[in-house]
Design a protein around this motif. Structure first.
Motif, PDB file in Angstrom:
ATOM      1  N   VAL A   1       7.881  -3.506  -2.790  1.00  0.00           N
ATOM      2  CA  VAL A   1       6.837  -2.494  -2.647  1.00  0.00           C
ATOM      3  C   VAL A   1       5.481  -3.142  -2.420  1.00  0.00           C
ATOM      4  O   VAL A   1       4.668  -2.656  -1.612  1.00  0.00           O
ATOM      5  N   SER A   2       5.214  -4.246  -3.114  1.00  0.00           N
ATOM      6  CA  SER A   2       3.901  -4.883  -2.963  1.00  0.00           C
ATOM      7  C   SER A   2       3.677  -5.340  -1.527  1.00  0.00           C
ATOM      8  O   SER A   2       2.584  -5.170  -0.983  1.00  0.00           O
ATOM      9  N   ALA A   3       4.695  -5.910  -0.901  1.00  0.00           N
ATOM     10  CA  ALA A   3       4.554  -6.355   0.488  1.00  0.00           C
ATOM     11  C   ALA A   3       4.287  -5.172   1.411  1.00  0.00           C
ATOM     12  O   ALA A   3       3.414  -5.234   2.291  1.00  0.00           O
ATOM     13  N   GLY A   4       5.020  -4.092   1.230  1.00  0.00           N
ATOM     14  CA  GLY A   4       4.795  -2.910   2.052  1.00  0.00           C
ATOM     15  C   GLY A   4       3.400  -2.349   1.885  1.00  0.00           C
ATOM     16  O   GLY A   4       2.750  -1.948   2.854  1.00  0.00           O
ATOM     17  N   ALA A   5       2.906  -2.340   0.641  1.00  0.00           N
ATOM     18  CA  ALA A   5       1.579  -1.796   0.378  1.00  0.00           C
ATOM     19  C   ALA A   5       0.477  -2.702   0.921  1.00  0.00           C
ATOM     20  O   ALA A   5      -0.538  -2.216   1.442  1.00  0.00           O
ATOM     21  N   ILE A   6       0.659  -4.015   0.804  1.00  0.00           N
ATOM     22  CA  ILE A   6      -0.336  -4.955   1.340  1.00  0.00           C
ATOM     23  C   ILE A   6      -0.467  -4.778   2.852  1.00  0.00           C
ATOM     24  O   ILE A   6      -1.572  -4.744   3.403  1.00  0.00           O
ATOM     25  N   VAL A   7       0.674  -4.653   3.529  1.00  0.00           N
ATOM     26  CA  VAL A   7       0.653  -4.451   4.974  1.00  0.00           C
ATOM     27  C   VAL A   7       0.061  -3.091   5.314  1.00  0.00           C
ATOM     28  O   VAL A   7      -0.781  -2.972   6.213  1.00  0.00           O
ATOM     29  N   ALA A   8       0.471  -2.061   4.599  1.00  0.00           N
ATOM     30  CA  ALA A   8      -0.035  -0.713   4.883  1.00  0.00           C
ATOM     31  C   ALA A   8      -1.550  -0.654   4.753  1.00  0.00           C
ATOM     32  O   ALA A   8      -2.238  -0.070   5.595  1.00  0.00           O
ATOM     33  N   SER A   9      -2.084  -1.279   3.710  1.00  0.00           N
ATOM     34  CA  SER A   9      -3.532  -1.294   3.526  1.00  0.00           C
ATOM     35  C   SER A   9      -4.214  -2.019   4.677  1.00  0.00           C
ATOM     36  O   SER A   9      -5.203  -1.523   5.243  1.00  0.00           O
ATOM     37  N   GLY A  10      -3.684  -3.179   5.035  1.00  0.00           N
ATOM     38  CA  GLY A  10      -4.268  -3.934   6.139  1.00  0.00           C
ATOM     39  C   GLY A  10      -4.209  -3.183   7.455  1.00  0.00           C
ATOM     40  O   GLY A  10      -5.142  -3.255   8.263  1.00  0.00           O
ATOM     41  N   LEU A  11      -3.118  -2.443   7.671  1.00  0.00           N
ATOM     42  CA  LEU A  11      -2.951  -1.767   8.957  1.00  0.00           C
ATOM     43  C   LEU A  11      -3.832  -0.521   9.091  1.00  0.00           C
ATOM     44  O   LEU A  11      -4.145  -0.112  10.210  1.00  0.00           O
ATOM     45  N   VAL A  12      -4.228   0.081   7.968  1.00  0.00           N
ATOM     46  CA  VAL A  12      -5.206   1.165   8.080  1.00  0.00           C
ATOM     47  C   VAL A  12      -6.514   0.603   8.634  1.00  0.00           C
ATOM     48  O   VAL A  12      -7.128   1.182   9.536  1.00  0.00           O
ATOM     49  N   GLU A  13      -6.919  -0.556   8.120  1.00  0.00           N
ATOM     50  CA  GLU A  13      -8.138  -1.176   8.644  1.00  0.00           C
ATOM     51  C   GLU A  13      -7.937  -1.666  10.067  1.00  0.00           C
ATOM     52  O   GLU A  13      -8.831  -1.524  10.909  1.00  0.00           O
TER      53      GLU A  13
END
Length: 393
Positions: free
Chosen positions: A308-320
């Motif tokens: 989950v942490s990897a998915g969330a780190i990527v998701a946050s970065g991809l919003v930016e």
């Protein structure tokens, strides 16, 4: 560890999608998912304040919360989570509790034995500064940047990551270290001292040159020769093997280079972030719900833990990253991850008395540690994703 509380937060919070198993017996309506999230937020609020016991993870097998001192690399995330929940809800109780936990981290501004100054100080004091114009927060960030700068090697062009393992490497640099550059960039904005910005740029450039494979993926650790400054070896310390694609490492690269582009507007950083993002979101082994296996190269996929942490780190970065590219694919992935995580499969049960929100993050394979558990940084980047989506909406 927890005080009994009859208070429930009744706050509006839009659920993008609600579907999964009903392990919490709350159903799958938006209202019930919202109530479940608010109940989880309250668990963080009710966690007893202790300057020596920052919550890091929870072991379901041992039924035990792993607590760490401020020197641990994860210590800043809990305060950061409280600041972010305050920004999401407006509930001043979270702000007050965030201030208490943040204050416990101030001594880390002197700790030159670690590269994780950004994770510890910027996730706490940096989030606090985004809420209020606090001179002490600014002073701590600048002092922390000065301390972090002592780990920079001009000959190599990088900040040293680890001090352990001297029998294995001379000057290890891990991809995670990209995230600590935000502290340096912000310290220059606060102080006007350009040396911090210059160190961050040199580190980003060295990492850009040496850390990536032709397919867009990244190794975890590079070892440099301290005399020549040349690469001695490339390994993936926390992956399944040295040539594997460790999911969280890809997330640090995507998020880190997107952040570096924010401060520099250097297109090569944007190109790096998009190349690794495309590798990640189009990978043949990425599950349909967007939550990756902890290592894309694991031979036992699909019978492998998610991260989950990897998915969330990527998701946050991809919003930016979407803000800079207007590529809907990136925004759609981030929303997919949030849709998946805002379900009973990933949100912890309402009555579980632990200060975490999400289950199924994956820690350190090299130590066989925190594998498929609630981990504090999984919550942090989930909350950051929610805030970033809220901002663009």
């Amino acid at each position: 560890m927890f005080r009994v509380s009859l208070l429930f937060l009744i706050l509006g919070f839009t659920c993008l999608s609600c579907k999964s198993e009903d392990k919490n017996n709350v159903g799958t309506t938006e209202e019930n998912i919202d109530a479940l999230l608010q109940a989880r937020y309250t668990k963080l609020l009710n966690y007893d304040v202790d300057s020596t016991a920052f919550p890091r993870s929870y072991s379901p097998e041992k039924k035990q919360i792993k607590q760490v001192p401020s020197k641990d690399w994860t210590s800043g995330f809990f305060a950061g989570n409280l600041w972010q929940i305050y920004k999401l809800t407006g509930d001043s109780r979270f702000k007050q509790r965030a201030k208490q936990w943040t204050a416990f981290l101030e001594k880390e501004k002197f700790n030159g034995r670690t590269h994780d100054m950004g994770f510890k100080v910027f996730c706490s004091f940096g989030n606090g500064l985004s809420v209020e114009d606090n001179q002490n927060f600014k002073d701590v960030i600048v002092k922390s940047a000065k301390t972090l700068s002592t780990r920079f090697n001009e000959n190599i062009g990088s900040i040293r990551s680890w001090d352990f393992g001297k029998d294995r490497w001379q000057f290890p640099v891990i991809i995670d270290n990209m995230m600590n550059l935000e502290l340096l960039f912000e310290a220059t904005k606060i102080s006007g001292d350009s040396s911090f910005h210059k160190i961050a740029v040199k580190h980003a450039n060295t990492t850009l040159k040496n850390h990536f494979r032709p397919d867009g993926s990244t190794w975890h650790v590079l070892d440099y020769d301290t005399i020549s400054g040349q690469v001695r070896g490339r390994v993936t310390h926390q992956g399944i093997n040295d040539d594997s694609s460790w999911a969280r490492g890809q997330g640090w690269a995507i998020n880190g280079y997107t952040m570096a582009y924010r401060y520099t507007k250097d297109k090569k950083y944007l190109d790096r972030a998009t190349a690794t993002a495309d590798y990640f979101i189009h990978h043949k082994n990425l599950p349909e719900d967007g939550i990756p296996y902890w290592d894309f190269s694991h031979p036992d996929i699909p019978n492998v833990s998610r991260d989950v942490s990897a998915g969330a780190i990527v998701a946050s970065g991809l919003v930016e990253l979407y803000k800079y590219t207007k590529n809907d694919t990136y925004l759609n992935y981030s929303k997919k991850v949030v849709n998946s995580l805002k379900t009973e499969h990933y949100i912890l049960p309402k009555d579980l008395e632990v200060p975490f929100i999400l289950d199924h993050s994956f820690g350190d394979w090299s130590k066989r540690h925190e594998m498929d558990e609630p981990i504090v940084y999984g919550d942090y980047y989930f909350l950051q994703t929610l805030l970033r989506l809220k901002e663009i909406d």
